[in-house]
Enzyme design. Structure first.
Site, short mmCIF file in Angstrom:
data_model
loop_
_atom_site.label_atom_id
_atom_site.label_comp_id
_atom_site.label_asym_id
_atom_site.label_seq_id
_atom_site.Cartn_x
_atom_site.Cartn_y
_atom_site.Cartn_z
N ASP A 30 0.86 -1.23 0.03
CA ASP A 30 -0.01 0.00 0.12
C ASP A 30 0.87 1.23 0.07
O ASP A 30 1.80 1.23 0.77
CB ASP A 30 -1.01 0.01 1.35
CG ASP A 30 -2.04 1.02 1.22
OD1 ASP A 30 -3.31 0.64 0.92
OD2 ASP A 30 -1.68 2.15 1.00
N ASN A 86 -13.01 -3.17 2.57
CA ASN A 86 -14.01 -2.06 2.62
C ASN A 86 -14.68 -2.32 1.49
O ASN A 86 -14.50 -2.32 0.37
CB ASN A 86 -13.11 -0.71 2.61
CG ASN A 86 -12.29 -0.76 4.06
OD1 ASN A 86 -12.65 -1.06 4.91
ND2 ASN A 86 -11.12 0.02 3.68
N GLN A 93 -14.26 2.74 1.20
CA GLN A 93 -13.49 2.12 0.05
C GLN A 93 -13.22 3.31 -0.95
O GLN A 93 -14.24 4.03 -1.08
CB GLN A 93 -14.78 1.05 -0.80
CG GLN A 93 -13.91 0.64 -1.98
CD GLN A 93 -14.75 -0.55 -2.44
OE1 GLN A 93 -15.89 -1.02 -2.19
NE2 GLN A 93 -14.09 -1.30 -3.75
N VAL A 95 -10.86 2.90 -3.74
CA VAL A 95 -10.62 2.35 -5.06
C VAL A 95 -11.65 1.06 -5.29
O VAL A 95 -11.69 0.23 -4.54
CB VAL A 95 -9.25 1.65 -5.17
CG1 VAL A 95 -8.64 1.31 -6.57
CG2 VAL A 95 -8.02 2.79 -4.88
N HIS A 99 -10.28 -5.46 -3.07
CA HIS A 99 -9.09 -5.43 -2.72
C HIS A 99 -9.02 -6.02 -0.92
O HIS A 99 -9.95 -5.73 -0.47
CB HIS A 99 -8.00 -4.44 -2.87
CG HIS A 99 -8.74 -3.05 -2.18
ND1 HIS A 99 -9.61 -2.48 -3.27
CD2 HIS A 99 -8.59 -2.53 -1.35
CE1 HIS A 99 -9.92 -1.15 -2.22
NE2 HIS A 99 -9.43 -1.30 -1.39
N ILE A 100 -8.14 -7.17 -0.67
CA ILE A 100 -8.10 -7.06 0.80
C ILE A 100 -6.76 -6.48 1.13
O ILE A 100 -5.56 -6.49 0.64
CB ILE A 100 -7.73 -8.64 0.86
CG1 ILE A 100 -9.00 -9.62 0.19
CG2 ILE A 100 -7.75 -9.26 2.32
CD1 ILE A 100 -8.94 -11.17 0.24
N HIS A 101 -7.04 -5.60 2.22
CA HIS A 101 -5.79 -5.17 2.94
C HIS A 101 -5.35 -6.30 3.98
O HIS A 101 -6.14 -6.90 4.64
CB HIS A 101 -6.35 -4.08 3.95
CG HIS A 101 -6.93 -2.82 3.03
ND1 HIS A 101 -6.18 -1.64 2.89
CD2 HIS A 101 -8.16 -2.71 2.91
CE1 HIS A 101 -6.63 -0.89 2.50
NE2 HIS A 101 -8.18 -1.25 2.25
P1 AMP Z 1 -9.65 1.47 0.31
O1 AMP Z 1 -9.63 2.65 0.84
O2 AMP Z 1 -10.34 0.17 1.00
O3 AMP Z 1 -10.49 1.52 -1.18
O4 AMP Z 1 -8.28 1.12 -0.07
C1 AMP Z 1 -7.43 1.77 -1.13
C2 AMP Z 1 -5.99 1.70 -1.06
O5 AMP Z 1 -5.25 1.79 -2.00
C3 AMP Z 1 -5.63 2.85 0.22
O6 AMP Z 1 -5.08 2.29 1.20
C4 AMP Z 1 -4.53 3.53 -0.52
O7 AMP Z 1 -3.30 3.85 0.40
C5 AMP Z 1 -4.08 2.59 -1.60
N1 AMP Z 1 -3.41 2.97 -2.84
C6 AMP Z 1 -3.93 3.98 -3.63
N2 AMP Z 1 -3.13 4.20 -4.56
C7 AMP Z 1 -2.40 3.45 -4.80
C8 AMP Z 1 -1.08 3.00 -5.29
N3 AMP Z 1 -0.93 3.80 -6.35
N4 AMP Z 1 -0.33 1.92 -4.98
C9 AMP Z 1 -0.59 1.25 -3.93
N5 AMP Z 1 -1.53 1.48 -3.05
C10 AMP Z 1 -2.31 2.62 -3.26
#
Ligand code: AMP
Length: 113
Positions: A30, A86, A93, A95, A99-101
């Site tokens: 991340d 999320n 969320q 993106v 995705h799984i954090h």
């Molecule tokens: P979410 O908020 O659950 O949609 O998580 C999206 C995650 O993507 C966040 O933790 C961001 O920090 C991460 N993120 C956004 N852009 C990038 C990127 N270019 N490379 C790696 N992680 C990213």
């Protein structure tokens, strides 16, 4: 649906620190880590949210869960890690590519924020 940031990472249009890849999924660090281990595990199939997965995706989601544990272990946090998904803007969320954090390496309190 327009291409998300994560599809661009899969297609190598945007660089990322990749820790694991196979035919069905990709895992990368991340960009804004919330713990010493904070990687994102994504299916290559662009499923927008968890709620959008169907029974057709059952094997893929199972694959992600198995790989999440393997990656946490590979990164040295196999004994204590957290998986977070999320679903929707109201849940944080940002993106819209499932995705799984995978988080580890610090105390993780409960309930989460
Ligand atoms: P979410 O908020 O659950 O949609 O998580 C999206 C995650 O993507 C966040 O933790 C961001 O920090 C991460 N993120 C956004 N852009 C990038 C990127 N270019 N490379 C790696 N992680 C990213």
């Amino acid at each position: 649906m327009s291409e998300t940031l994560f599809t661009k990472i899969i297609n190598r249009e945007i660089s990322a620190d990749i820790v694991y890849e196979d035919d069905d999924c990709l895992c990368f660090r991340d960009i804004n880590p919330q713990a010493p281990l904070h990687v994102l595990l994504i299916p290559k199939k662009p499923i927008p949210r968890a709620i959008d997965a169907t029974t057709e995706d059952q094997a893929l989601l199972g694959h992600l869960m198995i790989k999440a544990g393997e990656i946490a272990k590979q990164e040295g946090y196999g004994e204590a890690f957290r998986l977070v998904v999320n679903n929707g803007a109201g849940a944080g969320q940002t993106v819209f590519h499932l995705h799984i954090h995978i988080l580890g390496g610090r105390p993780l309190s409960w309930p989460p924020g």
